[in-house]
Design a protein around this motif. Structure first.
Motif, PDB file in Angstrom:
ATOM      1  N   ILE A 123      -5.472   2.269  -6.230  1.00  0.00           N
ATOM      2  CA  ILE A 123      -5.293   2.171  -4.916  1.00  0.00           C
ATOM      3  C   ILE A 123      -6.622   3.006  -4.539  1.00  0.00           C
ATOM      4  CG2 ILE A 123      -4.561   2.278  -2.486  1.00  0.00           C
ATOM      5  CD1 ILE A 123      -1.879   1.146  -3.132  1.00  0.00           C
ATOM      6  N   VAL A 124      -6.590   4.712  -4.745  1.00  0.00           N
ATOM      7  CA  VAL A 124      -7.402   5.245  -4.832  1.00  0.00           C
ATOM      8  C   VAL A 124      -8.785   4.766  -5.297  1.00  0.00           C
ATOM      9  CG1 VAL A 124      -7.510   7.352  -4.142  1.00  0.00           C
ATOM     10  CG2 VAL A 124      -5.185   6.250  -5.245  1.00  0.00           C
ATOM     11  N   ALA A 125      -9.239   4.400  -6.600  1.00  0.00           N
ATOM     12  CA  ALA A 125      -9.933   3.827  -6.906  1.00  0.00           C
ATOM     13  C   ALA A 125     -11.052   3.069  -6.211  1.00  0.00           C
ATOM     14  CB  ALA A 125      -9.709   3.500  -8.592  1.00  0.00           C
ATOM     15  N   GLY A 126     -10.443   2.076  -6.099  1.00  0.00           N
ATOM     16  CA  GLY A 126     -11.863   1.007  -4.901  1.00  0.00           C
ATOM     17  C   GLY A 126     -10.703   0.066  -4.535  1.00  0.00           C
ATOM     18  N   ASP A 127     -10.902  -1.283  -3.795  1.00  0.00           N
ATOM     19  CA  ASP A 127     -11.002  -1.571  -2.891  1.00  0.00           C
ATOM     20  C   ASP A 127     -10.199  -2.944  -3.383  1.00  0.00           C
ATOM     21  OD1 ASP A 127     -11.383  -0.747  -0.945  1.00  0.00           O
ATOM     22  OD2 ASP A 127     -13.444  -1.708  -0.121  1.00  0.00           O
ATOM     23  N   GLU A 128     -10.287  -2.674  -4.477  1.00  0.00           N
ATOM     24  CA  GLU A 128      -9.671  -4.283  -5.247  1.00  0.00           C
ATOM     25  C   GLU A 128      -7.838  -3.929  -5.290  1.00  0.00           C
ATOM     26  OE1 GLU A 128     -10.747  -5.396  -9.609  1.00  0.00           O
ATOM     27  OE2 GLU A 128     -12.989  -5.481  -8.342  1.00  0.00           O
ATOM     28  N   GLY A 129      -8.179  -2.593  -6.112  1.00  0.00           N
ATOM     29  CA  GLY A 129      -6.588  -2.033  -5.693  1.00  0.00           C
ATOM     30  C   GLY A 129      -5.613  -2.435  -4.824  1.00  0.00           C
ATOM     31  N   LEU A 130      -7.009  -1.686  -3.567  1.00  0.00           N
ATOM     32  CA  LEU A 130      -6.297  -1.499  -2.193  1.00  0.00           C
ATOM     33  C   LEU A 130      -6.174  -3.497  -1.470  1.00  0.00           C
ATOM     34  CD1 LEU A 130      -5.862  -0.399   0.586  1.00  0.00           C
ATOM     35  CD2 LEU A 130      -8.102  -0.682   1.029  1.00  0.00           C
ATOM     36  N   LEU A 131      -6.731  -4.187  -2.092  1.00  0.00           N
ATOM     37  CA  LEU A 131      -6.332  -5.565  -1.904  1.00  0.00           C
ATOM     38  C   LEU A 131      -5.439  -5.876  -2.425  1.00  0.00           C
ATOM     39  CD1 LEU A 131      -7.054  -7.686  -0.244  1.00  0.00           C
ATOM     40  CD2 LEU A 131      -9.204  -8.650  -2.237  1.00  0.00           C
ATOM     41  N   ARG A 132      -5.141  -5.368  -3.509  1.00  0.00           N
ATOM     42  CA  ARG A 132      -3.811  -6.563  -4.801  1.00  0.00           C
ATOM     43  C   ARG A 132      -2.834  -5.724  -4.149  1.00  0.00           C
ATOM     44  NH1 ARG A 132      -1.276  -5.915  -9.705  1.00  0.00           N
ATOM     45  NH2 ARG A 132      -1.847  -4.068  -9.594  1.00  0.00           N
ATOM     46  N   TRP A 133      -2.701  -4.190  -3.605  1.00  0.00           N
ATOM     47  CA  TRP A 133      -0.974  -3.631  -2.791  1.00  0.00           C
ATOM     48  C   TRP A 133      -1.091  -4.991  -1.426  1.00  0.00           C
ATOM     49  CZ3 TRP A 133      -1.987   1.287   0.151  1.00  0.00           C
ATOM     50  CH2 TRP A 133      -1.187   1.723   0.903  1.00  0.00           C
ATOM     51  N   LEU A 134      -1.840  -4.797  -0.687  1.00  0.00           N
ATOM     52  CA  LEU A 134      -2.226  -5.345   0.719  1.00  0.00           C
ATOM     53  C   LEU A 134      -1.236  -6.702   0.463  1.00  0.00           C
ATOM     54  CD1 LEU A 134      -4.485  -3.898   2.644  1.00  0.00           C
ATOM     55  CD2 LEU A 134      -2.403  -2.814   2.439  1.00  0.00           C
ATOM     56  N   ARG A 135      -2.219  -7.594  -0.745  1.00  0.00           N
ATOM     57  CA  ARG A 135      -1.759  -8.507  -0.735  1.00  0.00           C
ATOM     58  C   ARG A 135       0.073  -8.690  -1.221  1.00  0.00           C
ATOM     59  NH1 ARG A 135      -6.821 -11.756  -3.031  1.00  0.00           N
ATOM     60  NH2 ARG A 135      -7.679 -12.458  -1.399  1.00  0.00           N
ATOM     61  N   GLN A 136       0.562  -8.223  -2.332  1.00  0.00           N
ATOM     62  CA  GLN A 136       1.233  -7.878  -2.431  1.00  0.00           C
ATOM     63  C   GLN A 136       2.522  -7.465  -1.155  1.00  0.00           C
ATOM     64  OE1 GLN A 136       1.827  -4.733  -5.191  1.00  0.00           O
ATOM     65  NE2 GLN A 136       1.723  -6.044  -7.090  1.00  0.00           N
ATOM     66  N   LEU A 137       2.423  -6.877   0.169  1.00  0.00           N
ATOM     67  CA  LEU A 137       3.078  -6.649   1.032  1.00  0.00           C
ATOM     68  C   LEU A 137       2.647  -7.824   2.167  1.00  0.00           C
ATOM     69  CD1 LEU A 137       1.705  -3.130   1.601  1.00  0.00           C
ATOM     70  CD2 LEU A 137       3.035  -3.499   1.254  1.00  0.00           C
ATOM     71  N   ARG A 138       1.542  -8.678   2.023  1.00  0.00           N
ATOM     72  CA  ARG A 138       1.895  -9.459   2.850  1.00  0.00           C
ATOM     73  C   ARG A 138       2.674 -10.977   2.060  1.00  0.00           C
ATOM     74  NH1 ARG A 138      -3.595 -12.392   3.872  1.00  0.00           N
ATOM     75  NH2 ARG A 138      -3.453 -12.657   1.125  1.00  0.00           N
ATOM     76  N   GLU A 139       2.951 -10.879   0.721  1.00  0.00           N
ATOM     77  CA  GLU A 139       3.540 -12.150   0.349  1.00  0.00           C
ATOM     78  C   GLU A 139       5.541 -11.727   0.454  1.00  0.00           C
ATOM     79  OE1 GLU A 139       2.048 -13.877  -3.249  1.00  0.00           O
ATOM     80  OE2 GLU A 139       4.479 -15.211  -3.595  1.00  0.00           O
ATOM     81  N   PHE A 140       5.708 -10.515  -0.300  1.00  0.00           N
ATOM     82  CA  PHE A 140       6.839 -10.793  -0.617  1.00  0.00           C
ATOM     83  C   PHE A 140       7.032  -9.254   1.108  1.00  0.00           C
ATOM     84  CE2 PHE A 140       4.868 -11.057  -4.611  1.00  0.00           C
ATOM     85  CZ  PHE A 140       5.858 -11.851  -4.863  1.00  0.00           C
ATOM     86  N   GLY A 141       6.559  -8.030   1.444  1.00  0.00           N
ATOM     87  CA  GLY A 141       6.874  -7.469   2.729  1.00  0.00           C
ATOM     88  C   GLY A 141       7.366  -6.112   1.777  1.00  0.00           C
ATOM     89  N   VAL A 142       7.164  -6.040   0.942  1.00  0.00           N
ATOM     90  CA  VAL A 142       7.661  -5.259  -0.234  1.00  0.00           C
ATOM     91  C   VAL A 142       6.364  -4.711  -1.435  1.00  0.00           C
ATOM     92  CG1 VAL A 142       8.915  -5.968  -1.739  1.00  0.00           C
ATOM     93  CG2 VAL A 142       9.046  -4.272  -2.189  1.00  0.00           C
ATOM     94  N   SER A 143       6.188  -3.587  -1.638  1.00  0.00           N
ATOM     95  CA  SER A 143       4.848  -3.248  -2.929  1.00  0.00           C
ATOM     96  C   SER A 143       5.605  -1.903  -3.164  1.00  0.00           C
ATOM     97  CB  SER A 143       3.635  -3.484  -2.692  1.00  0.00           C
ATOM     98  OG  SER A 143       3.003  -3.272  -3.712  1.00  0.00           O
ATOM     99  N   PHE A 144       6.061  -0.835  -4.269  1.00  0.00           N
ATOM    100  CA  PHE A 144       5.930   0.070  -5.211  1.00  0.00           C
ATOM    101  C   PHE A 144       4.719   1.116  -5.061  1.00  0.00           C
ATOM    102  CE2 PHE A 144      10.223  -1.710  -4.481  1.00  0.00           C
ATOM    103  CZ  PHE A 144      10.848  -0.960  -4.400  1.00  0.00           C
ATOM    104  N   VAL A 145       4.540   1.829  -4.680  1.00  0.00           N
ATOM    105  CA  VAL A 145       3.055   2.361  -5.766  1.00  0.00           C
ATOM    106  C   VAL A 145       4.162   3.442  -6.891  1.00  0.00           C
ATOM    107  CG1 VAL A 145       1.350   4.122  -4.808  1.00  0.00           C
ATOM    108  CG2 VAL A 145       1.334   2.179  -3.635  1.00  0.00           C
ATOM    109  N   ARG A 146       3.335   3.226  -7.690  1.00  0.00           N
ATOM    110  CA  ARG A 146       3.574   3.945  -8.472  1.00  0.00           C
ATOM    111  C   ARG A 146       2.740   5.343  -9.356  1.00  0.00           C
ATOM    112  NH1 ARG A 146       9.046   2.204  -8.273  1.00  0.00           N
ATOM    113  NH2 ARG A 146       9.472   0.107  -9.008  1.00  0.00           N
ATOM    114  N   GLY A 147       3.340   6.283  -9.926  1.00  0.00           N
ATOM    115  CA  GLY A 147       2.599   7.375  -9.912  1.00  0.00           C
ATOM    116  C   GLY A 147       1.358   8.226  -8.947  1.00  0.00           C
ATOM    117  N   ALA A 148       1.941   8.443  -7.816  1.00  0.00           N
ATOM    118  CA  ALA A 148       1.129   8.689  -6.849  1.00  0.00           C
ATOM    119  C   ALA A 148       2.140  10.685  -6.988  1.00  0.00           C
ATOM    120  CB  ALA A 148       1.726   8.846  -5.784  1.00  0.00           C
ATOM    121  N   PRO A 149       0.960  11.488  -6.984  1.00  0.00           N
ATOM    122  CA  PRO A 149       0.865  12.996  -6.603  1.00  0.00           C
ATOM    123  C   PRO A 149       2.440  12.753  -6.125  1.00  0.00           C
ATOM    124  CG  PRO A 149      -1.162  12.614  -5.929  1.00  0.00           C
ATOM    125  CD  PRO A 149      -0.549  11.562  -6.594  1.00  0.00           C
TER     126      PRO A 149
END
Ligand code: OGA
Ligand code: ZN
Ligand code: ZN
Length: 377
Positions: A123-149
């Motif tokens: 997600i921090v690296a670029g808009d591709e990861g960001l978009l993948r995350w937002l699409r999961q949130l739109r489809e399932f209403g939930v997404s887990f971000v792993r490995g955050a500091p």
């Protein structure tokens, strides 16, 4: 599909299309929707044409279709052009209604094994990861971000990849820890049954983020449940209860020394197409129910039926957060909760924040369309 011709009828043009369909466009609508630079600001995309300046019985002086373009000349000499693509997109003829994209998938617990997730780095690296995350949130209403500091404040920077934060009496960034003096049940160690956050405000925050920094306490496992799936199941099993909960406004109130807010809305709110718009429910913040006395028993019965579904193992995703996890969910659709925990057994520290729904959807639209604002010609 292309526009091939028009027929003039009183007050309107009937457009004919290559697939045999026809669509009506009223003269007043067409003039009002001219997108030339005299009628719209060319870079601001806002209207400069005033609706009241268009006569209700305006008629084209001339109208023709040519090369997939509808051209109209108005009595005052003003010329308008509309592309077939734009007309098809904005046609209000029933046969032209665009099927809504099936962009939400209702789920039960077993459907989310494993649950949707993305790496923090993506997600921090670029808009591709960001978009993948937002699409999961739109489809399932939930997404887990792993490995955050596990640095405090990380969650605000993460959410700000989407948009600016939603503020409230709890602040932009709030700490979920068991406190001796708490202004929310969330800041104690008691169990929290599935709820949406900030139910007692007229607009509930759209996206919610809960970032786990430290978790050594015994207990405190998390739950998530898809309110949309439960509402659909209620509609199938108990249509009378569904009817009550979609039509009866339910009041909520939150009070603390520095805040007193209240809002009233049905537990299951549908949009003008009859599709789910929003779930709003928190047992903790429910105010005394108020409705026609003859309907009070039904309201309680319907609430029991729905809340039983929200708490049933069949629909409940259960998990234990680990430091570095961020649970992210659509607070208009997915309800969250947690088990009680023992604060004597070790620390438990989460941080949370919100982004409003408009800004989440705005970011998605911007990422999904490389196109500028579509213009009719
Ligand atoms: C909250 C909440 C859940 C938890 O802070 O809104 O519901 O796991 N917290 O502590
Ligand atoms: Zn114009
Ligand atoms: Zn909560």
């Amino acid at each position: 599909v292309t526009i091939i011709d028009i027929d003039r009828e009183p007050g309107l043009l009937r457009t004919r299309w290559s697939d045999g369909r026809t669509a009506r466009f009223h003269h007043v609508w067409l003039r009002d929707n001219c997108w030339c630079t005299a009628c719209r600001h060319p870079s601001i995309h806002e209207r400069t044409l005033d609706t009241l300046a268009v006569s209700l019985d305006i008629q084209p002086a001339a109208a023709s279709v040519d090369g997939g373009l509808l051209r109209i000349e108005w009595p005052d000499g003003h010329r308008s052009e509309y592309s077939g693509e734009w007309l098809e997109e904005h046609a209000y003829e029933p046969g032209f209604a665009r099927p809504r994209p099936a962009d939400r998938t209702p789920w039960r617990s077993t459907d989310l094994e494993p649950p949707p997730e993305v790496g923090y780095g993506e997600i921090v690296a670029g808009d591709e990861g960001l978009l993948r995350w937002l699409r999961q949130l739109r489809e399932f209403g939930v997404s887990f971000v792993r490995g955050a500091p596990t640095e405090p404040g990380t969650v605000t920077a993460l959410a700000e990849r989407i948009a600016f934060l939603r503020n409230s009496n709890f602040g932009l960034l709030w700490d979920v820890v068991s406190k001796p003096v708490a202004d929310s049940l969330a800041y104690t160690s008691v169990p929290l049954t599935p709820h949406t956050d900030l139910v007692s405000r007229s607009t509930q925050p759209g996206l919610q983020f809960l970032h786990c920094l430290v978790f050594e306490a015994v207990g405190g496992d998390s739950t998530l449940v898809d309110g949309m799936a439960c509402a659909e199941e209620l509609g199938r099993r108990d249509p009378a209860a569904f009817e009550v909960l979609t039509t009866t406004p339910v009041p909520y109130r939150y009070r603390s020394p520095d805040c007193d807010v209240t809002a009233t809305s049905p537990m299951i709110r549908l949009d003008h197409r009859g599709e789910l718009d929003e779930i709003r429910y928190s047992n903790a913040l429910l105010a005394p129910l108020w409705c026609d006395p003859d309907r009070m028993p039904e309201l309680y019965r319907a609430m029991h039926a729905f809340v039983s579904l929200l708490r049933s193992p069949e629909f409940t995703l259960r998990f234990r957060l680990r430091p570095g996890d961020v649970m992210c969910f659509d607070n208009h659709r997915v309800l969250h909760g947690r088990d009680a925990f023992d604060p004597q057994s070790g620390p438990r520290h989460l941080q949370g924040c919100y982004v409003d729904r408009d800004d989440f959807l705005s970011r998605l639209r911007l990422l999904e369309s490389a196109r500028p604002v579509p213009s009719p010609a």
